[in-house]
Design an enzyme around this catalytic site. Structure first.
Site, short mmCIF file in Angstrom:
data_model
loop_
_atom_site.label_atom_id
_atom_site.label_comp_id
_atom_site.label_asym_id
_atom_site.label_seq_id
_atom_site.Cartn_x
_atom_site.Cartn_y
_atom_site.Cartn_z
N GLU A 197 0.92 -1.07 -0.10
CA GLU A 197 0.00 -0.10 0.04
C GLU A 197 0.97 1.19 -0.07
O GLU A 197 1.72 1.51 1.15
CB GLU A 197 -0.88 -0.11 1.35
N ASP B 59 -4.74 10.09 9.14
CA ASP B 59 -3.39 9.50 9.35
C ASP B 59 -3.10 10.08 10.71
O ASP B 59 -3.04 11.18 11.16
CB ASP B 59 -2.42 10.14 8.32
#
Length: 261
Positions: free
Chosen positions: A49, A60
């Site tokens: 990924e 995030d």
């Protein structure tokens, strides 16, 4: 047909544990991110990924935010994503998914993005902030180019939204183990197990669990009830602390587990 789903299914059929590894492109620089990605795949990561740095990474955690901020400061441009994918896929044989927020794809042009990703040897996209009901352009472009598309499912998702994510995902459904932002956690929420159960009940064939996965024990535990474990922040931290070789060493530990099997 899905290259990602095929790789996951083959590893599961052979009795192995599936490991999906995340790294941001361009951190600490473009060359090092390519070397680290290759190291991950050479050390047991089944699906890569590769994250596109974004100026407003809403989901995030601090480790990944710091890395993507550094990549942007070092001059990352969107075209570097396709270059990085091409350089990795020329050297190692594993599916590479780009993880990206939707705005950069829109700015680049959805069809152009799909064409350039396919030409670079990429396998598809993970789109954390794009819901299936708003993904018409991407559904059409990914069908045309044969790219995989991974949508997210959260513990708070309604049954209807889970069904839509299953129906329209190709490769796997990304089960978000806990609400909130990414980052290594000592204990994975029981919500992950419950969510995977709901996805299975709704017909999901391939489910990988991410957000907070950081130890070999967690990778093994998740592989006991899902189809794969996704590790991000722990790998990014190892890259930040010790370079590509350290990221590769952690990948080997995660993929083989403490007992070495």
């Amino acid at each position: 047909m899905s290259r990602v789903a095929d790789v996951i299914a083959a590893k599961r059929a052979a009795g192995g544990e599936v490991l999906v590894g995340y790294l941001p492109i361009g951190f600490p620089d473009l060359d090092a991110s390519v070397e680290a990605a290759v190291a991950l795949i050479e050390n047991g990561v089944d699906v890569l990924e590769f994250g596109i740095p974004y100026s407003d990474p809403v989901m995030d955690g601090p480790v990944i935010q710091a890395a993507t901020t550094a990549a942007l400061a070092n001059g990352f441009k969107l075209r570097h994503a396709f270059e990085a994918v091409r350089r990795v896929t020329e050297r190692v044989d594993a599916p590479v998914l780009l993880m990206t927020y939707w705005n950069p794809v829109l700015q680049y042009g959805v069809d152009r993005f799909a064409d350039d990703l396919a030409a670079a040897g990429g396998a598809g996209l993970i789109t954390p902030d794009l819901i299936p009901d708003e993904a018409g352009d991407w559904l059409a472009a990914s069908d045309r180019t044969g790219l995989d598309r991974v949508f997210l499912a959260a513990p708070t998702s309604s049954d209807e939204r889970l069904r839509r994510a299953i129906e329209l995902s190709r490769g796997f459904v990304y089960a978000v183990s806990t609400m909130g932002i990414t980052g290594a956690r000592a204990d994975l929420d029981v919500a992950a197990r419950t969510l995977v159960g709901r996805l299975r009940d709704a017909g999901a064939e391939s489910v990988c669990v991410g957000i907070g996965v950081s130890t070999p024990e967690q990778v093994r535990e998740i592989n006991g009830y899902a189809d794969g474990a996704i590790v991000g922040s722990a790998l990014v931290k190892s890259l930040a602390d010790g370079g590509p070789s350290a990221a590769g060493a952690l990948a080997a530990s995660l993929s083989h587990g403490p007992s070495g099997h």
